[in-house]
Design a protein around this motif. Structure first.
Motif, PDB file in Angstrom:
ATOM      1  N   ARG A  25     -10.566  -8.007  17.446  1.00 40.59           N
ATOM      2  CA  ARG A  25      -9.860  -7.510  16.275  1.00 40.59           C
ATOM      3  C   ARG A  25     -10.698  -6.428  15.603  1.00 40.59           C
ATOM      4  O   ARG A  25     -11.925  -6.529  15.535  1.00 40.59           O
ATOM      5  N   ILE A  27     -11.905  -4.701  12.150  1.00 38.10           N
ATOM      6  CA  ILE A  27     -12.069  -5.135  10.766  1.00 38.10           C
ATOM      7  C   ILE A  27     -12.529  -3.955   9.917  1.00 38.10           C
ATOM      8  O   ILE A  27     -13.399  -3.181  10.322  1.00 38.10           O
ATOM      9  N   GLY A  30     -11.078  -6.362   5.561  1.00 34.99           N
ATOM     10  CA  GLY A  30     -11.104  -7.777   5.918  1.00 34.99           C
ATOM     11  C   GLY A  30     -10.435  -8.690   4.908  1.00 34.99           C
ATOM     12  O   GLY A  30     -10.608  -9.910   4.961  1.00 34.99           O
ATOM     13  N   ASN A  32      -7.477  -9.789   4.522  1.00 33.14           N
ATOM     14  CA  ASN A  32      -6.563 -10.767   5.105  1.00 33.14           C
ATOM     15  C   ASN A  32      -7.194 -11.468   6.312  1.00 33.14           C
ATOM     16  O   ASN A  32      -7.146 -12.692   6.437  1.00 33.14           O
ATOM     17  N   LEU A  33      -7.828 -10.694   7.175  1.00 33.27           N
ATOM     18  CA  LEU A  33      -8.377 -11.249   8.413  1.00 33.27           C
ATOM     19  C   LEU A  33      -9.427 -12.326   8.156  1.00 33.27           C
ATOM     20  O   LEU A  33      -9.432 -13.375   8.818  1.00 33.27           O
ATOM     21  N   ASN A  51     -15.649   0.686   9.823  1.00 31.53           N
ATOM     22  CA  ASN A  51     -15.887   1.316   8.528  1.00 31.53           C
ATOM     23  C   ASN A  51     -16.674   2.617   8.605  1.00 31.53           C
ATOM     24  O   ASN A  51     -16.655   3.393   7.654  1.00 31.53           O
ATOM     25  N   ALA A 106      -9.102  -3.281   0.312  1.00 32.29           N
ATOM     26  CA  ALA A 106      -8.026  -3.196   1.302  1.00 32.29           C
ATOM     27  C   ALA A 106      -7.782  -1.749   1.709  1.00 32.29           C
ATOM     28  O   ALA A 106      -7.824  -0.836   0.884  1.00 32.29           O
ATOM     29  N   THR A 107      -7.495  -1.524   2.976  1.00 29.12           N
ATOM     30  CA  THR A 107      -7.319  -0.175   3.507  1.00 29.12           C
ATOM     31  C   THR A 107      -5.861   0.095   3.870  1.00 29.12           C
ATOM     32  O   THR A 107      -5.056  -0.826   4.005  1.00 29.12           O
ATOM     33  N   GLY A 110      -5.048  -1.462   7.340  1.00 28.27           N
ATOM     34  CA  GLY A 110      -5.030  -2.914   7.243  1.00 28.27           C
ATOM     35  C   GLY A 110      -3.853  -3.429   6.458  1.00 28.27           C
ATOM     36  O   GLY A 110      -3.286  -4.481   6.790  1.00 28.27           O
ATOM     37  N   ASN A 111      -3.459  -2.707   5.417  1.00 31.34           N
ATOM     38  CA  ASN A 111      -2.309  -3.114   4.619  1.00 31.34           C
ATOM     39  C   ASN A 111      -1.051  -3.169   5.479  1.00 31.34           C
ATOM     40  O   ASN A 111      -0.260  -4.104   5.374  1.00 31.34           O
ATOM     41  N   GLN A 114      -1.214  -6.431   7.686  1.00 32.44           N
ATOM     42  CA  GLN A 114      -1.472  -7.760   7.133  1.00 32.44           C
ATOM     43  C   GLN A 114      -0.392  -8.725   7.607  1.00 32.44           C
ATOM     44  O   GLN A 114       0.738  -8.336   7.896  1.00 32.44           O
ATOM     45  N   SER A 162       3.691  -6.829   2.752  1.00 36.09           N
ATOM     46  CA  SER A 162       3.149  -5.588   2.196  1.00 36.09           C
ATOM     47  C   SER A 162       4.104  -4.916   1.213  1.00 36.09           C
ATOM     48  O   SER A 162       5.285  -4.714   1.513  1.00 36.09           O
TER      49      SER A 162
END
Length: 328
Positions: A25, A27, A30, A32-33, A51, A106-107, A110-111, A114, A162
């Motif tokens: 995965r 990250i 993170g 949510n993960l 990152n 949150a990115t 990633g958003n 989720q 989301s």
């Protein structure tokens, strides 16, 4: 939390190679993960930290739109001058989601990815086809107050959580990705997600090792924009019903309409038949009620979430009234 390997991707070309298996995965924030890993709902063998990749820019595009890097924090995106000026529906959706602390981490990418907040998905001992294919869906016949009334199946009625994705669906966003083999592809946001059908564990069309690198928005919409979120409490709660609404008026009639919905379906929901119903018509409550009829024609409650059907109707009619009030 189970043991895992942790690696850092320092170049875009490395990311897919490092994460090119079903057990890996990506990250970033993170938010949510890591929760899912603590509960052992997700147990990746490898975490690939992205990152350090150059994906934090918000840039103007040649066609007057905006390109948003996948690592742009939600808080920064909501506060960006161009987003606030030209895409206010997106800024408002972001500010309606989560807490200030979470928005700082949150990115954008990633958003979009989720996972559902279904209670049964988060409980490893409960049946959940999304978490454990073939185990059943505890929400069907169980506690399903927050669950889907559109787009679900006999195998899963979980909703997508989301707020940002709902606004981006209304804005006709395009997702840019980098595949494991180094090739790029572009996906309309609607094409990114999959309805549950008989494989609810497969939520997107992304391949192993495929990384979201950016989201691109077209040139700004010319009309009014509203994001309305109905939830159980005023902050840090997921939508029971949300509407990202955009209306453009010309000579007293609706010349363009774009509507996307959250809290109703397993993906950010958009029904073009609703928008066609509104176009070229003068705004009126009967017109708005007709739009709600079209949206909810196939809606199906599961008992405790039956209230979402009239709630979605009232919310849509109210949002359309707000968007067109100056023209009446």
């Amino acid at each position: 939390m189970r043991q895992f390997d942790y690696v850092r991707a320092t170049e875009l070309g490395d990311a897919g190679r490092l994460a090119g298996s079903e057990q890996a995965r990506f990250i970033a924030g993170g938010t949510n993960l890591l929760d899912l890993m603590k509960l052992e709902v997700e147990a990746p063998e490898v975490l690939v930290d992205i990152n350090r990749l150059p994906l934090r820019d918000v840039e103007d595009t040649d066609d007057g739109g905006l390109r948003i890097g996948a690592l742009v924090p939600n808080a920064d995106l909501a506060a960006h001058p161009r987003v606030r000026r030209d895409y206010p529906v997106l800024s408002r959706a972001l500010l309606a989601g989560a807490s200030g602390q979470l928005r700082n981490k949150a990115t954008t990418g990633g958003n979009l990815l989720q996972r559902t907040r279904c209670y049964y998905f988060y409980e490893p001992t409960a049946p959940c086809n999304k978490r454990e294919p073939g185990s059943g869906c505890g929400a069907i016949g169980g506690f399903n107050r927050i669950h889907a009334i559109l787009g679900g199946s006999e195998h899963c009625i979980a909703t997508h959580p989301s707020d940002m994705a709902v606004a981006m669906r209304a804005l006709d966003a395009v997702v840019e990705t980098l595949k494991e083999d180094g090739s790029n592809r572009e996906l309309e946001l609607a094409s990114l997600y999959r309805l549950p059908g008989d494989t609810p564990s497969v939520e997107t069309v992304l391949e192993p090792g495929e990384l979201i690198t950016a989201v691109r928005l077209p040139a700004p919409f010319g009309g009014r924009q509203v994001y309305r979120k109905v939830r159980d409490r005023a902050s840090y709660a997921f939508a029971l019903v949300s509407v990202a609404g955009m209306i453009e008026m010309e000579n007293g009639r609706i010349s363009d309409a774009r509507l996307a919905f959250g809290g109703l379906a397993p993906m950010p929901w958009r029904d073009e038949a609703v928008e066609r119903h509104l176009k070229s018509e003068p705004p009126s409550k009967p017109l708005f009620e007709g739009a709600a009829d079209i949206l909810l024609a196939d809606a199906k409650g599961q008992g405790e979430n039956d209230f979402k059907i009239p709630l979605a109707r009232r919310t849509l009619v109210s949002v359309l009234g707000e968007l067109t009030e100056e023209a009446r």
